[in-house]
Write a protein that holds these residues in place. Sequence first.
Motif, PDB file in Angstrom:
ATOM      1  N   ALA A  98      61.050  -8.344 -11.053  1.00 40.06           N
ATOM      2  CA  ALA A  98      60.796  -7.487 -11.674  1.00 40.06           C
ATOM      3  C   ALA A  98      61.884  -6.810 -11.698  1.00 40.06           C
ATOM      4  N   LEU A  99      62.440  -6.818 -11.161  1.00 40.19           N
ATOM      5  CA  LEU A  99      64.114  -6.175 -10.951  1.00 40.19           C
ATOM      6  C   LEU A  99      64.429  -6.008 -12.339  1.00 40.19           C
ATOM      7  N   ARG A 100      64.810  -7.820 -12.110  1.00 46.09           N
ATOM      8  CA  ARG A 100      65.322  -7.626 -13.431  1.00 46.09           C
ATOM      9  C   ARG A 100      64.923  -7.563 -15.138  1.00 46.09           C
ATOM     10  N   LEU A 101      64.114  -8.151 -15.076  1.00 46.77           N
ATOM     11  CA  LEU A 101      63.273  -7.659 -16.664  1.00 46.77           C
ATOM     12  C   LEU A 101      63.047  -6.314 -16.646  1.00 46.77           C
ATOM     13  N   GLY A 102      62.450  -5.718 -15.788  1.00 50.47           N
ATOM     14  CA  GLY A 102      62.505  -4.244 -15.892  1.00 50.47           C
ATOM     15  C   GLY A 102      60.525  -4.353 -16.370  1.00 50.47           C
TER      16      GLY A 102
END
Length: 800
Positions: free
Chosen positions: A267-271
Amino acid sequence: MTTRWFGAPVQRSEDPRLLRGRGTYVDDINLPEMLHAAVLRSPYAHARIKRIDASAARALPGVHLVLTATDLGELLEPSPLLVPHPALTQPRTQLPLARDEVHYAGAAVAFVVAEDRYLAEDALELIDVDYEPLPVVASLEQAAAEGAPLVHADVPGNVAAHLVQRVGDPEGVIASAPHVLRERFVMERGSAMPMEGRGVVARWDAHEGMLTCWMSTQGPIPIRNGLAAMFHLPEHKVRVVAPDVGGGFGTKIMMFYPEEILTPLAALRLGRPVKWIEDRAEHFVSANQERGQIHDVEYAFDDQGILLAVRDIFLHDTGAYTPYGIIVPIITACTLPGPYRLRHYYSEFTVLYTNKVPVSPYRGAGRPHAVFVMERIMDRIAAELGLDPLEVRSRNFIRPDEFPWDVGLVYQDGGPTIYDSGNYQAGLERLKEALGYEQFRAEQRRAREQGRYLGVGVACYVEGTGIGPYEGAQVRVESDGRVYVSTGVTTQGQAHQTTFAQIVADQLGIDPRDVLVTTGDSQAFYWGVGTFASRAATVAGSAIHLAAVKVRQKAKQVAADLFEASPDDIELADGKVFVRDAPQRALTLGQVAIAANPLRYSYGENARKLMQMQLAGPRPGPALPEERGGPGLEATAFYSPPRGTFASGAHGAIVEVDPRTGMVTILKYVAVHDCGRVINPLVVEGQVHGGVAQGIGGAFYERLVFNEEGQLLNGSFMDYLLPTVEEIPPLQVEHIETPSPLNPLGVKGAGEAGTIPVAALFAAALDDALAPFGLRIREMPLDPCRLHKLLKELQSTQRA
C-alpha cells in the motif's frame, strides 16, 4: 436502589448485529481503487532457493507489484522474537519472504498485487522458482535422533532450547517409594481453524501521512508499534484496527505474519489500498499450529494413592521457528502439577526444530498436554491400587486453607507459579452430583449385559490466566448520559461489549445498554497488549473498573458542589445523580458531565435545562479546580497484575463405544468451572461450550498428518475433520466461585477452560468403557480408525 449488573445473565449485546449478518470483518472492508494480493508458497518442506524469476509475472497486464526477498530492502529482517528466554539458546524467526532457503511447506516466497485476486493467483503461476530439495525433519523422533538432518544448518542437533526445573527431591523420593511406574504419552498436532481466516487491508493516505490497517488480529496495538518502527512513521500516524474477528484462539496473536508486513508495504509503495485474505488451504499450511509433544514420565506413589513425586522429560515440536519463544512448553511444565499437592517434581524439556509450520499458543497453550499426562497418572494410580479414580484425586487435592499455594516453578511471565485461590474438592463434588457418578456403575453393568460398552471419565485442571504486563482503559460520560469505553484488547467472540459494559454500569448506576465499548482500535486507545491467555476480563476488565471508579468519584464531587452537599452523600442510580434521601432533586448523569466542563454552553438543550435548575452558584477559585483532574466526566486507568491468577475446574463425561467400529458417542458432558467472580454466567457458559467443542475436536477428530517429506496430507475439510452439532452433546455447566485476591474484580480467566481437560477425560472414559479389553490410552488425538486399530492390536497381542 440501582440494579446490580455484575454477575447478572445479561444477553450479549453483540449478537443481534452479528446474527443478522451486519458484522464487519476484514474482508468486508472495500475501499475505492483497492488492489488484491496473493502469496506464492513453497511446495517443499525444506529446500534451497537457487533462483527466482518473476519477470513473466511482472509483465502480466493488471499486475501492479511483485515482491521477492531481494525487493524488501531493510525490511528483509527476521520477525521479532516475542518472548526471549535464557534457555532459548538457538532462537530462529521468519523472514517476510524466504531468501536462500525454505524451512516448511507453505513458507512465503513471493507476494503479488494485482487488480483482483484471480489475476494475482494467475501471476503466481508465472513465477519460476528453482528449488534444490534438502533433507526433511518431519517428526519429533527424527529431530531428536543422533545424526538427524538439520532444519537450520547452524543449529546443532535441531535443539532450540533446553530447560530443567526441579522442586523438592524427586530423585530421592522415587528411589525409595513403594510404587513407581513409567509411561510415555504422545500428543500430536492440531490447528485452530477459526471461522474467519487471517486477513489484512492496508491504506496509505499520503496527504495525512497516515497508514491505516484493518487486520484480523488479537494484538493491534503491538502490531501498530512494530509497523511504525519498520516504516519509520510516528506511532500516531499508524492506525491498526481489529474489527469483528471471526475467532482467534491464539493463532492470530502472532507477530508478525509475513502478510502483515507485505500488505502495508505494498500500500505504501503503490499509494492504493491493498487487501490480502487468507483462504482455507493457506490456513492449513501457513497459520501457526500447536500441540506436538512426547512425554516420558516416571511417577511414585504410596499405598494410599498419594502421589509422591513426578519426573517428566519431554520433547516439544516448535516447527521451523520459535516466534513465541518457548512459552508453550513452559506452560506445560508449570501446569502439570495441577490441583494436587505435588512436593517433589522434576521437569525437563527439549524444544526441537522440525520442517513443519511454526508453533505458537493455540487455545489451551500447552495445558492440554500437561493435564493429559497428570490425569492419566491419577487414573493409573487408581487402577493399580483398586481405588476409585475420584477418591485418588480427592486424597491429593490442595486444600482451601493451603492457598496461596506455591508450586515452586517459574511461570511463562517470569513470575512465580502461585495459585491464588481455589476449592477443588467442592468442584469435584458438584461434578459427581451433576454427572450422576454414583449411579453410573449400575447403569454400566446393565449395558454390559446387553453388549454395550459405556464408560465414564473425569479430569481436573488448574489454568494459569490473567497474566500481565498491563492493560488500560478510558471511560467517558457524554452529555446525553451514554458512556463510552475504549480499551486496547480485541474481541473474537468473548462478548467484551457486554461484560465490559456490565462492569461500568455497576459503578455508574446506568443500564449496560447505555455503555458503548470500543476494542481493538489503536486510535481509540493508545496503549495495550492484546487478547490471549484468558486475560482480557481479568486485566482489561480491572482497568475498566478502575477507570469507572474514578469517573464515579468525579461525578460525586461535581454533583456535591452543585447540590452543596458532601460527596459521601451523593448516589448514582438509574442514570441519575442525587443526594441520598432526596432523589426527587436529581440530575442526569449527562447533565453532571456537562457541569464538569466549564465550557458547557455548546451542549444544546441538555445544557439549557441544567442552567435553569436551582443549583449552587459558581464556586470560588478557578473554573476548573486542580483536584478535578481535567474537564468532563472521563478517566483513564491502567492495571498491572502482581502475577497471574489461576482458574480451575473439573469435567466429566459418559461415553458409549462400539468396539467393532471404534465409533464413540458422548452421552453426557458436565463441566464445573471456577473463574473467580462471574461477571456474566451466560458468557462464561458460552466460552466453556465453545472450548469443550474445540476440545472434543482435538481429542477425536482433528489431527494434522504429515508424511516423511513434511507434506500435510489432510489439508482440507474433506480430510481434517471438525466436530459438528451432531458430535457435540448437550453440555451442563456449573459454577464454583473462589474470588481472586489479586485484582479488584476478584475474577479469573475463562476462555481456554473448556478445551484443557477434554483429551484427558476422553482417554479416561475410553479406558473405562473398554476395560474388558484392557485398553490404556496414551496418545491424543484419536479417531475411529486409530481406536479400532488399537483394539485390534490389543486383541492380537492377547491371543498371542
